[in-house]
Design a protein around this motif. Structure first.
Motif, mmCIF file in Angstrom:
data_model
loop_
_atom_site.group_PDB
_atom_site.id
_atom_site.type_symbol
_atom_site.label_atom_id
_atom_site.label_comp_id
_atom_site.label_asym_id
_atom_site.label_seq_id
_atom_site.Cartn_x
_atom_site.Cartn_y
_atom_site.Cartn_z
ATOM 1 N N GLU A 1 0.821 -1.213 0.000
ATOM 2 C CA GLU A 1 0.000 0.000 0.000
ATOM 3 C C GLU A 1 0.852 1.259 0.000
ATOM 4 O OE1 GLU A 1 -0.366 -2.559 1.893
ATOM 5 O OE2 GLU A 1 -2.454 -3.228 1.990
ATOM 6 N N SER B 1 -12.743 2.114 -3.253
ATOM 7 C CA SER B 1 -11.643 1.935 -2.305
ATOM 8 C C SER B 1 -12.130 1.215 -1.057
ATOM 9 C CB SER B 1 -11.064 3.294 -1.914
ATOM 10 O OG SER B 1 -12.017 4.009 -1.172
ATOM 11 N N THR C 1 -6.893 2.069 6.172
ATOM 12 C CA THR C 1 -6.474 2.667 4.914
ATOM 13 C C THR C 1 -5.684 3.949 5.125
ATOM 14 O OG1 THR C 1 -8.489 1.783 3.930
ATOM 15 C CG2 THR C 1 -7.304 3.440 2.670
#
Length: 338
Positions: A203, A230, A239
């Motif tokens: 990520e 997302s 996230t």
């Protein structure tokens, strides 16, 4: 002939001691001078935000203590032997004063870390609404109280007193305290960053490749694109963590690498050097990032009551959380390809 030889040896030994003491005083002066210049440069970069939180006030107080040490070393080195307020001061007191300050600095990491955490927690929770002048007064009192309590502990601790007394018995030997608190704080931050990078490596690399430099509210910020499908709706807390990591390392990566080298090589740095303003702002950014992550659901980029970090622009991490149509509102300036 034997008496003359003994006299020569004695004079050579005293000359060697005086030369050794002069070298110690000169080295301490140069180190303190360099640290004072670094303090001035760092505070110059943060002058607009230095008085917005406890850490800023403490950094100012640390700069003043370093300046006091520099002036004291300069005066004692210049006059060498004089009486002030009934106390005879010689070059031996340069080492003694630096040792006391070194012990004091070494025990400040945990208290400053804890108070800064409490300060930012109250800012995020907004449970206490204080007038601005009252807030400044509280910060000033907290800084004074921390210095007084830690200095009282240092001067009253029997082990530290014995160490200082041993230095008085051998004034030409000038060891300095190495802080265990600094080691554990640094180790903890490096460990947390390492675990985050290992867990979210894919990520983080994807974010670095997709970062855009754009304009938002007349300010240039880094913008992380917000994909239509997302994971924000599933786990926004997970996230946002890679974004905080990218923002943090984008500013403090050289300092993080320096901490890793120091820990791996087990470098022993005296506490009066290790406690410095860049180190405090490095810790400050880490604390703000941690509290941003824990309180991500309360964030609003337009809320100017949030903690202000003079080195990291954190609001760019949360623009996608609050404004999903930024790409339609603002035209990206460029795209960074890594």
């Amino acid at each position: 002939m034997t008496v003359l030889s003994s006299v020569n040896c004695s004079s050579q030994f005293k000359a060697h001691q005086a030369h050794q003491l002069l070298n110690v005083s000169g080295l301490l002066f140069l180190i303190t001078l360099g640290k004072t210049v670094l303090n001035v440069l760092t505070l110059g970069l943060t002058r607009k935000t230095a008085c917005h939180h406890f850490m800023g006030y403490f950094c100012i107080s640390l700069a003043l203590i370093d300046l006091f040490l520099l002036v004291s070393i300069s005066i004692i080195s210049y006059f060498r032997d004089f009486v002030l307020l009934g106390i005879r001061l010689t070059r031996y007191h340069i080492c003694l004063l630096t040792q006391i300050i070194s012990f004091t600095y070494g025990f400040l990491h945990y208290p400053v870390f804890l108070i800064a955490c409490i300060d930012y927690y109250l800012i995020f929770s907004k449970t206490i609404q204080r007038p601005f002048k009252c807030q400044k007064l509280l910060y000033l009192l907290a800084v004074i109280l921390v210095w007084v309590l830690v200095l009282a502990f240092v001067l009253g601790d029997p082990g530290i007193y014995q160490s200082l007394s041993a230095q008085d018995a051998s004034p030409y030997h000038c060891p300095f305290y190495v802080s265990a608190q600094s080691f554990w704080v640094s180790s903890s931050m490096v460990l947390v960053l390492g675990l985050v990078l290992l867990t979210f490596w894919s990520e983080v690399t994807a974010l670095v490749r997709a970062i855009r430099v754009t304009s938002y509210m007349n300010d240039t910020v880094l913008y992380f694109p917000f994909p239509p499908h997302s994971e924000y709706a599933v786990n926004p807390k997970q996230t946002v963590l890679p974004k905080l990591t990218v923002c943090f390392l984008g500013t403090w990566l050289p300092f993080v690498l320096l901490q890793v080298i120091i820990l791996l090589l087990e470098v022993q740095i005296p506490a009066y050097i290790e406690m410095n303003i860049p180190w405090l702002y490095f810790v400050n950014s880490f604390l703000i990032a941690t509290l941003y992550w824990l309180n991500y659901h309360k964030l609003n980029v337009r809320d100017f009551t949030l903690p202000v970090d003079p080195f990291v622009s954190w609001k760019c991490c949360f623009i996608p959380l609050t404004i999903h149509t930024l790409e339609k509102m603002e035209k990206p300036i460029s795209i960074i390809i890594c």
